[in-house]
Write an enzyme that holds these catalytic residues in place. Sequence first.
Site, short mmCIF file in Angstrom:
data_model
loop_
_atom_site.label_atom_id
_atom_site.label_comp_id
_atom_site.label_asym_id
_atom_site.label_seq_id
_atom_site.Cartn_x
_atom_site.Cartn_y
_atom_site.Cartn_z
N ASN A 154 0.82 -1.22 0.00
CA ASN A 154 0.00 0.00 0.00
C ASN A 154 0.85 1.27 0.00
O ASN A 154 0.45 2.29 -0.56
CB ASN A 154 -0.95 -0.01 1.20
CG ASN A 154 -2.04 -1.07 1.05
OD1 ASN A 154 -2.34 -1.52 -0.05
ND2 ASN A 154 -2.61 -1.49 2.16
N ASP A 185 -9.66 -5.58 -6.05
CA ASP A 185 -10.41 -6.59 -5.32
C ASP A 185 -11.92 -6.41 -5.46
O ASP A 185 -12.42 -5.29 -5.51
CB ASP A 185 -10.07 -6.52 -3.82
CG ASP A 185 -8.67 -7.05 -3.54
OD1 ASP A 185 -8.22 -7.92 -4.29
OD2 ASP A 185 -8.05 -6.59 -2.57
#
Length: 436
Positions: free
Chosen positions: A23, A121
């Site tokens: 991230n 996702d």
Amino acid sequence: MGTFKIEGGTKLQGEITPQGAKNEALQVLCTVLLTPEKVTIHNIPDIIDVNKLITLLKNLGVKVEKLSHGSYSFQADEINLPYLESAAFKEEGKGLRGSIMLVGPLLARFGKGYIPKPGGDKIGRRRLDTHFEGFIKLGAKFRYNREEYFYGVEADELHGAYMLLDEASVTGTANIVMAAVLAKGKTTIYNAACEPYLQQLCNMLNSMGAKITGVGSNLLEIEGVEKLGGCEHRILPDMIEIGSWIGLAAMTQSEITIKNVSWDNLGLIPNTFRKLGITIERKGDDIHIPAHTDGYEIQNYIDGSILTIADAPWPGFTPDLLSIVLVVATQARGSVLIHQKMFESRLFFTDRLIDMGAKIILCDPHRATVIGHDFQSQLKGIQMSSPDIRAGVSLLIAALSAKGTSIIQNSEQIDRGYERIDERLKALGAKIERIA
């Protein structure tokens, strides 16, 4: 479609070093667009999502040089702006949710930023309003092509502004910060995200010549500068991977040491696992998990009521580890309520765990109650598919603890976030192989 074959029930042992944080990488890689000077970044994870972003940067004209494993230099002195409106970009950009992070730097330096509706996702709605509302407050004009799902922002000049974010979005905050560093005047961002990776981004930008104060708090103040220079930056270890290895050690009753975890940036992660009864020992900057041969017991609240573990913005518990916590709880003594507040589709993977023999009540899309087996009943191997990165690695951990053989299809989802996971698990003694 990739597939993992796992023979479960094997005790693991050894040391494992976490990869660089996915991230953080998706944010700091985009800062290279803010300067024509060379930027060097170390500890970049070799995973699908990050490699896709590096490819997008190359296609934009960024000069990319691999210096060694995990270390790259980037120079954005000849950017190919027409690529942003090409059919190739519209196709390549939509396969990566992290591509949204390109918009802020492009808008700040070149006056325009475009992006196709990003993928990623399938865990529920992940709206982009915070990003674009911030750009609009800085003076950008927003446009959206509904037929092509193509977003765009343009501005002759950005101007600092006060903004109160409607949610403490990590990527939204990062994108607005990257746009504001080159805006005219002062920008104030209240209800800003303050995750360690956002702090890393701000510190990196300051090393490039930005003027950001309030780093680590939810109130950021940014004095715009005319230009930024090059820098050298090192990405933190991935806290989600660290939490995954803690869960792996507990579920397989294995003794594992996790090296160089950057303890000061783990927040509530160690204590949350301790609430599940897991012993976590700090040894320098390492985490040592002893073999839990007698299992582990979930703590109740002091009034005796059932423990609830819920996600929250930093410094709360990260939503990316709730899937791991849920799996670990299936073999604990006691029960726990898992409350996934941020995403409405992230708990649907529990049906695979139920098929493996876990006792889970899915109350609604956001809540699940887990009744632990206390290792009295071992999960059994089954054939399943990985729905997303975090659920995929949770199913992998369950398979490694289960009796018999498990097949996990769609392993590319796991590879999006975990570097060479099969090789690293084999080094600990896991019986895992890629069969397709």
